[in-house]
Design an enzyme around this catalytic site. Structure first.
Site, PDB file in Angstrom:
ATOM      1  CB  ALA A  18       2.345  -9.331  16.457  1.00 30.06           C
TER       2      ALA A  18
ATOM      3  CG  HIS B 142      -1.503  -1.003   1.353  1.00 27.70           C
ATOM      4  ND1 HIS B 142      -2.980  -1.459   2.205  1.00 27.70           N
ATOM      5  CD2 HIS B 142      -1.855  -2.101   0.421  1.00 27.70           C
ATOM      6  CE1 HIS B 142      -3.605  -2.498   2.040  1.00 27.70           C
ATOM      7  NE2 HIS B 142      -3.514  -2.938   0.177  1.00 27.70           N
TER       8      HIS B 142
HETATM    9  N1  APR Z   1      -0.955  -7.615  17.891  1.00 23.45           N
HETATM   10  C1  APR Z   1      -1.761  -8.582  16.625  1.00 23.45           C
HETATM   11  N2  APR Z   1      -3.019  -8.080  16.026  1.00 23.45           N
HETATM   12  C2  APR Z   1      -3.416  -6.698  15.941  1.00 23.45           C
HETATM   13  C3  APR Z   1      -2.624  -6.479  17.320  1.00 23.45           C
HETATM   14  C4  APR Z   1      -1.255  -6.605  17.959  1.00 23.45           C
HETATM   15  N3  APR Z   1      -1.005  -5.934  19.238  1.00 23.45           N
HETATM   16  N4  APR Z   1      -3.290  -4.858  17.344  1.00 23.45           N
HETATM   17  C5  APR Z   1      -4.500  -5.042  16.761  1.00 23.45           C
HETATM   18  N5  APR Z   1      -4.407  -6.056  16.179  1.00 23.45           N
HETATM   19  C6  APR Z   1      -5.170  -6.665  15.902  1.00 23.45           C
HETATM   20  C7  APR Z   1      -6.963  -6.105  15.363  1.00 23.45           C
HETATM   21  O1  APR Z   1      -7.524  -7.577  15.857  1.00 23.45           O
HETATM   22  C8  APR Z   1      -6.955  -6.691  13.549  1.00 23.45           C
HETATM   23  O2  APR Z   1      -7.765  -7.097  13.084  1.00 23.45           O
HETATM   24  O3  APR Z   1      -4.774  -6.043  13.459  1.00 23.45           O
HETATM   25  C9  APR Z   1      -6.052  -6.107  12.794  1.00 23.45           C
HETATM   26  C10 APR Z   1      -6.004  -4.521  12.434  1.00 23.45           C
HETATM   27  O4  APR Z   1      -6.887  -4.445  11.264  1.00 23.45           O
HETATM   28  P1  APR Z   1      -7.226  -2.507   9.993  1.00 23.45           P
HETATM   29  O5  APR Z   1      -7.241  -1.747  11.252  1.00 23.45           O
HETATM   30  O6  APR Z   1      -8.432  -3.781   9.408  1.00 23.45           O
HETATM   31  O7  APR Z   1      -5.861  -2.857   9.696  1.00 23.45           O
HETATM   32  P2  APR Z   1      -5.447  -4.557   7.943  1.00 23.45           P
HETATM   33  O8  APR Z   1      -6.296  -5.040   8.011  1.00 23.45           O
HETATM   34  O9  APR Z   1      -3.989  -3.626   8.374  1.00 23.45           O
HETATM   35  O10 APR Z   1      -5.845  -2.518   7.578  1.00 23.45           O
HETATM   36  C11 APR Z   1      -5.978  -3.691   5.899  1.00 23.45           C
HETATM   37  O11 APR Z   1      -7.346  -1.525   5.391  1.00 23.45           O
HETATM   38  O12 APR Z   1      -7.949   0.590   5.847  1.00 23.45           O
HETATM   39  C12 APR Z   1      -7.197   0.003   4.682  1.00 23.45           C
HETATM   40  O13 APR Z   1      -5.008   0.904   3.860  1.00 23.45           O
HETATM   41  C13 APR Z   1      -5.260   0.709   4.813  1.00 23.45           C
HETATM   42  O14 APR Z   1      -3.477  -0.956   5.494  1.00 23.45           O
HETATM   43  C14 APR Z   1      -4.927  -1.583   5.228  1.00 23.45           C
HETATM   44  C15 APR Z   1      -5.897  -1.796   5.060  1.00 23.45           C
END
Ligand code: APR
Length: 251
Positions: free
Chosen positions: A232, A118
């Site tokens: 993580a 991204h």
């Molecule tokens: N360790 C591991 N996972 C975690 C932690 C942690 N400490 N804290 C939160 N999470 C998890 C949440 O449970 C959730 O499932 O991280 C995930 C974050 O999900 P999103 O907020 O949807 O982020 P992401 O999956 O990266 O989104 C994908 O969406 O908006 C677009 O471009 C943006 O790259 C992003 C894409």
């Protein structure tokens, strides 16, 4: 919670390990995710801020929002999860780090390479002449008004916005890694945004052992081999330690 023998066996014998990270891996650095309770999309409208339409209708607002995010990223440090992934590179013949994150915390933690599906928050480019501007060394005027010094075109962050194509070569490399790896770790992602979210299943369809590391369930939890319900920053350093012990116990 210990890692399963099956997981450690798959990992210790893997030639190629591929990892997909999302916003969750930066959560323990203090960077908001997108879809958690306190996530960015609870406060801001993605269509307005992370889209070409949003940028064209209000470039100053979108630019300011990315300044805000850059300010946050500039004030945080990579966490133990980022560092463990950087160390993990040395553990396998081939290690591919694929990230949806634009914060470059993986690189700051020491990862030698990351497939940035991204884009990234550090670079910017002119939409007309494609001149590249690195945020860190920008003069004040650009920070406030994203105009190209050469052609006065609009300067935008090098982040992939909703509805935009992902960098073709980067995505292809990620898909090839998902097909080729023996173990695939999906870490800190809700696995809701394609095509990144399709990578764990490509790995699964190609007989890789697929693991999700996430404190919460996601849409792929029921389709992976092993689920680690931990942050993580806790799970990854422990995984490095347990892998080392597992290998020593097999010598
Ligand atoms: N360790 C591991 N996972 C975690 C932690 C942690 N400490 N804290 C939160 N999470 C998890 C949440 O449970 C959730 O499932 O991280 C995930 C974050 O999900 P999103 O907020 O949807 O982020 P992401 O999956 O990266 O989104 C994908 O969406 O908006 C677009 O471009 C943006 O790259 C992003 C894409």
């Amino acid at each position: 919670m210990n890692f399963s023998e099956e997981f450690l066996q798959a990992l210790s014998s893997a030639r190629h390990v591929a990892v997909l990270t999302g916003a969750g891996i930066s959560a323990e650095s203090g960077v908001a995710t997108f879809r958690d309770q306190d996530g960015l999309w609870q406060k801001f409208n993605p269509a307005e801020l992370a889209s070409m339409e949003g940028f064209m209708s209000n470039p100053a607002l979108v630019w300011e929002w990315y300044q805000h995010r850059r300010g946050i990223i500039g004030g945080v440090e990579p966490n133990e999860g980022h560092k463990a992934l950087a160390a993990m590179e040395q553990q396998f013949e081939k290690f591919t780090l694929i990230t949806q994150n634009v914060d470059r915390l993986h690189q700051r933690a020491g990862s030698s390479a990351a497939l940035e599906l991204h884009g990234n928050l550090v670079e910017n480019y002119c939409m007309d002449c494609r001149a590249v501007y690195h945020f860190a060394d920008e003069k004040a005027e650009l920070r406030e008004n994203p105009r190209c010094r050469d052609c006065s075109g609009l300067v935008r962050p090098a982040v992939v916005w909703f509805g935009e194509m992902l960098p073709v070569e980067t995505l292809r490399a990620a898909q090839i890694a998902a097909q080729d790896c023996q173990v695939f770790l999906s870490i800190g992602t809700s696995a809701e945004v394609m095509p990144a979210a399709g990578l764990p299943m490509i790995a699964r369809e190609n007989f890789a052992y697929v693991v999700e590391i996430n404190p919460q369930p996601t849409v792929i939890s029921g389709r992976v081999h092993s689920v680690i319900r931990e942050p993580a920053g806790i799970a990854l350093p422990r995984l490095l330690r347990e892998l080392d012990q597992f290998r020593k116990s097999r010598v």
